[in-house]
Each structure stands twice: as C-alpha cells, then as structure tokens.
Design an enzyme around this catalytic site. Sequence first.
Site, short mmCIF file in Angstrom:
data_model
loop_
_atom_site.label_atom_id
_atom_site.label_comp_id
_atom_site.label_asym_id
_atom_site.label_seq_id
_atom_site.Cartn_x
_atom_site.Cartn_y
_atom_site.Cartn_z
N ASN A 81 0.82 -1.23 0.00
CA ASN A 81 0.00 0.00 0.00
C ASN A 81 0.85 1.27 0.00
O ASN A 81 0.44 2.28 -0.56
CB ASN A 81 -1.01 -0.01 1.16
N GLU A 114 4.08 -3.77 12.41
CA GLU A 114 3.11 -2.72 12.10
C GLU A 114 2.00 -3.40 11.33
O GLU A 114 2.15 -3.68 10.14
CB GLU A 114 3.83 -1.63 11.29
N CYS A 165 -3.26 1.25 6.70
CA CYS A 165 -3.45 0.59 8.00
C CYS A 165 -4.11 1.56 8.98
O CYS A 165 -4.89 1.14 9.83
CB CYS A 165 -2.12 0.08 8.54
N GLU A 180 7.66 3.32 14.62
CA GLU A 180 8.47 3.81 13.51
C GLU A 180 8.28 5.31 13.43
O GLU A 180 7.38 5.86 14.03
CB GLU A 180 8.06 3.13 12.21
P1 NAD Z 1 0.66 -9.82 3.86
O1 NAD Z 1 0.77 -9.47 5.30
O2 NAD Z 1 0.55 -11.27 3.53
O3 NAD Z 1 1.96 -9.25 3.07
C1 NAD Z 1 2.78 -8.23 3.56
C2 NAD Z 1 4.23 -8.58 3.25
O4 NAD Z 1 4.56 -9.79 3.89
C3 NAD Z 1 4.52 -8.79 1.77
O5 NAD Z 1 5.80 -8.28 1.45
C4 NAD Z 1 4.54 -10.30 1.64
O6 NAD Z 1 5.33 -10.77 0.57
C5 NAD Z 1 5.16 -10.68 2.97
N1 NAD Z 1 4.87 -12.07 3.36
C6 NAD Z 1 3.75 -12.82 3.08
N2 NAD Z 1 3.87 -14.04 3.62
C7 NAD Z 1 5.06 -14.08 4.27
C8 NAD Z 1 5.74 -15.08 5.03
N3 NAD Z 1 5.21 -16.29 5.24
N4 NAD Z 1 6.93 -14.77 5.55
C9 NAD Z 1 7.48 -13.55 5.38
N5 NAD Z 1 6.89 -12.58 4.66
C10 NAD Z 1 5.70 -12.83 4.11
O7 NAD Z 1 -0.50 -8.98 3.28
P2 NAD Z 1 -1.43 -9.23 2.00
O8 NAD Z 1 -1.83 -10.67 1.85
O9 NAD Z 1 -0.78 -8.62 0.85
O10 NAD Z 1 -2.71 -8.39 2.45
C11 NAD Z 1 -3.64 -8.99 3.33
C12 NAD Z 1 -4.20 -8.00 4.31
O11 NAD Z 1 -3.14 -7.41 5.06
C13 NAD Z 1 -4.92 -6.82 3.70
O12 NAD Z 1 -6.22 -7.13 3.39
C14 NAD Z 1 -4.81 -5.80 4.78
O13 NAD Z 1 -5.85 -5.99 5.70
C15 NAD Z 1 -3.50 -6.11 5.46
N6 NAD Z 1 -2.40 -5.20 5.09
C16 NAD Z 1 -2.00 -4.31 6.02
C17 NAD Z 1 -0.99 -3.41 5.72
C18 NAD Z 1 -0.52 -2.39 6.73
O14 NAD Z 1 -0.06 -1.34 6.33
N7 NAD Z 1 -0.58 -2.69 8.02
C19 NAD Z 1 -0.39 -3.43 4.47
C20 NAD Z 1 -0.80 -4.39 3.52
C21 NAD Z 1 -1.81 -5.26 3.86
#
Ligand code: NAD
Length: 495
Positions: free
Chosen positions: A165, A263, A297, A474
């Site tokens: 995002n 975060e 977020c 952060e």
């Molecule tokens: P996610 O948490 O799966 O991905 C975030 C990051 O984590 C990405 O870089 C991804 O490649 C990495 N990741 C995924 N699986 C991992 C693992 N097993 N080990 C290490 N790293 C890993 O998020 P998503 O599936 O892209 O989105 C799902 C939900 O997360 C969204 O619907 C939203 O609610 C939330 N989200 C929150 C934020 C925030 O700013 N807090 C940002 C993006 C998404």
Amino acid sequence: MTVQDIAQDYLKTGKLACLPDGHFIDGRITAASNRKMESFDPGRAEAFAEFSLGTEADMDRAIEAAEKAAKHWRQVAPGERCRILNAVARVLRENADRLSVIEVIDSGKTLAEACGDVQASARLFEYYAGAADKLDGRSVNLGPAYTAFTVREPVGVTGHIIPWNYPTSTFARGVAPALAAGCSVVAKPAETTPFTALVMAELLSEAGVPDGLVNVVTGLGTDVGAKMAQDPRIKQLTFTGSVTTGVDVARMAAPNVTRLTLELGGKSPLIAFEDADPEKVADGAYWAIFSNSGQICSAGSRLIVHKSIRDEVLAILADRARKIKTAHGLTAPDMGAINSDLHLSRIKAHVDAAKARGANILTGGDVTTDVQTGKGWFFQPTIIADLEPDDPAVQEEIFGPVLAVQNFETEEEAVALANGTQFGLVAGVYTNDVGRSMRVAAALDCGQVSVNDYWAGGLELPFGGNKKSGYGREKGWEGLDAYTKVKSITISNAS
Ligand code: NAD
C-alpha cells in the site's frame, strides 16, 4: 522529461523504460534466475513488466553482503553517515518524477498520492540524516565511587518486509533510521509492488550509500520473506502487513530471538461529538477513508458519530462520496485503483456479506472500473451506516474505501465503541471542548490520537499500534530505537 511526459508515454505504450531486472545485491542489479512473475498495473488490470522470483540462495547472498557491509558502516563517522543520507534525500527528489510514476503503475494509487509519498520518503532520509550524529548515550550518576554511561550501538543486519500500500515510504521509514543508526539492510518488497524498492536501492547507491549496505530481493513472501524471517544473521526484523502474516513472521523469528517491529492492521475510529462542525467532520472522514482508496493501516475506517449530528454529517459525506471519480492514477482521478484482483475480491466479499446481513449501505457497495477506459480494479466509495458494535464490518479490517458508521449518545459510550475492536492504531477526535478531547485521548487504547484533523501529525512523530495493531514504533526519534541497542559501561573510580 516532466512527470506528465513520463505518464503520457506510459499511457500510450503500456510500457516503462529501464525498469530494473533482477535483485539489488552488493551494490548492483544482479542477474537472476529465469523464475519470473508478472507485475500488474491495477489501473488497467494489465501486466506491464516482469520481475524476478527470488530464491533462498538470492536471500542468502543479500544477507551475506549486508553482514559484510554492516561491519564497515558501523565504523563510519556519524557526520559522514549524515552527509550520505542527506545526499540520498537530494537524489530521491531529483528522481521524484520517474519514481512517482512507477509507484502509480505498481500500486494503483493516484499520481498526487505517489508524489506525496516520494517527497515524504526524501524527508525521512533528511530527518534521519539529522539524527545520525546525535545518537548520544547518557551519563548516569552512581555516586563518587563509579563513572557510568550508556552508548547506543547499531544492531547489525536489519530485515524489512514491505507491504504494497505504501511501497516507497514504508521502505524509507525503515531503511533511513537503520542506516542512520549504523545498520545494514535487506528489504523484500511485496509481490505486487516490486519495482520502487529496486529503483530506490539504485538511487541510494548513486547517492553514495556503500555497496552491500542496502539490498533488495524480490519474490514471494513464503519463499524469500520466510527465509529472511528465519535467518539468524538478521538482528532486527521490521514487518508491515496483515496480522496473520505478522504472527507467522514472529513465530519464524522467535527461535533466534530476533528483535521485531510489527506494524499490522487497524480499524481506526474517527469520533465526532455533538459540538463538532458537521462540515469539518464530513471532510475529515472523507479523507480518512478514501485516501489511497482506503488501503491504509491507519485509515479512519470507522466513523463514530453523535446521534444529534449523524444525519447532517452522513448527508454531506455520502454526497461527496457519490461524486468521486475513480480512474487510472495517472489521469488525475479523485481515487485510484485497488492494488490487486485478489484484494478487490476480498473487499467485495466483506461488502457482499454486509449486504446479505441487511446492512444500511448509504452509497457504493460494488466493484467498478476506470470511468474512462472501463478497465482496472476499482471499488466504489462505500458507506455502511448504523452498525452494531459486533458487526463484522466494524470488527474486521476491510482495507478498502468502505466506511463503517456507528452512532452514540454519551462520551463513555463513544470511548467504549472506539476501543471495542482487536486493533489500536490511531484515532481522531472531533470536538470544540478541549477538556473532553484530552479526556478521550487519554482513554483511547491506540498509538496516536489527532484532534480536529484526522491526518494531523508527521514523520517527526512516532507511529505504531497497540493490541493486534502490533508493537514497536516507527518514524520520529523513537523510530531509531529498533535499530540501536543500549550498552551500559561502568568504571570504578577506586585508586
Ligand atoms: P501480507 O501481510 O501477507 O503481506 C505483507 C508482506 O509480507 C509482503 O511483502 C509479503 O510478501 C510478505 N509475506 C507474506 N507471507 C510471508 C511469510 N510467510 N513470511 C514472510 N513474509 C511474508 O499482506 P497481503 O496478503 O498482501 O494483504 C492482506 C491484508 O493485510 C490486507 O487485506 C490488509 O488488511 C493487510 N495489510 C496491512 C498493511 C498495513 O499497512 N498494516 C499493508 C498491507 C496489507
């Protein structure tokens, strides 16, 4: 070329010149295997480039380079670190146009939002450049028998798992304090937004960041992200993303007792009391939920409004929401796209479920497309009114342009509703009563509160959550804590 030239060129050709092809390891883009994945432009729902799917071996090389570089960087004089980080800020600004366009195409946001993110990223490097030569310890009074003081030492190699995002500014808010503190970096951008981290790593190198100090490996979270989380050479892991993945990452890091900053998500409330100006509340709520298409977020995804002003606020807000033009981020829309097809379907599922429960949907409620091309992944600005505290639309993070509205009568009730989710990231309070604003701010279980302006604040203030929104802070001076460890030294004064 101006930003408009770059944008027009892309809109005509569907291609962008000179995107990095490979990972950025030890100061250069490295040739990667043939394992590739397509990156999509959410505003068109079309692939525009391919990037490398990293392997555990790629991550291993990146961590090795970072470990070597960390040994040298911690010896570099703080003033020199300060000079290099200031140079990074300058180079980012010089390349802001291209970086912003790449950010739009990768993430789906609007050009205005992307330009803001790139400027904020430059400011983060500038801010932490100013910190690099001020990381002092303190002297501690133990009486005449001893001389005691503390020093702040860099933690070493730091890992950064970046979400989709805010790919540019999340990269900057972790990398800048890490470098200022004397640490090295390995970063993994999200699968759907791989390019800006690679381009930024190139620009950091151009600005004088030594080889190996900042490395970027692209690929799947479950491959390279998991490898990073489990590697004992990583001494601090900074993760931004979902609660589920954050918990997985914490589990993977636990055997090595790796330091963590998490975060995670939010369901942040904007509380509007009866004495607040309905126009101002509606304006605050509009930007709180529809900025970045609600994919924030800290979005104000719940409006908790006093019953006496509910009708007026919602009439203004729904009217403005209905007029929002959704279109490709490079064509100056009011609201950009949703980052991926998968995420669009998640938002739709949340709203469909609310409809099935008979929710009062004031406006929006469905997927849509670019008004000009009929393409892309978009969701209508949506307002769901009069929700009960336990409704899933109140409790679950939807992470899209969907506002959940709750009504209240007393201050006590407002605070209970605001605190009534598993999250605790930010909150907004709208009232003209200073005493009330301070009482409520104190009672809210969250990391930051803004009064009469939902997005008040800046990168100079610490940012982070309570409860399932995570831990650690952060930005601001506190943003350095994750990247330093305090050592106490005591000397006996005995002769
Ligand atoms: P996610 O948490 O799966 O991905 C975030 C990051 O984590 C990405 O870089 C991804 O490649 C990495 N990741 C995924 N699986 C991992 C693992 N097993 N080990 C290490 N790293 C890993 O998020 P998503 O599936 O892209 O989105 C799902 C939900 O997360 C969204 O619907 C939203 O609610 C939330 N989200 C929150 C934020 C925030 O700013 N807090 C940002 C993006 C998404």
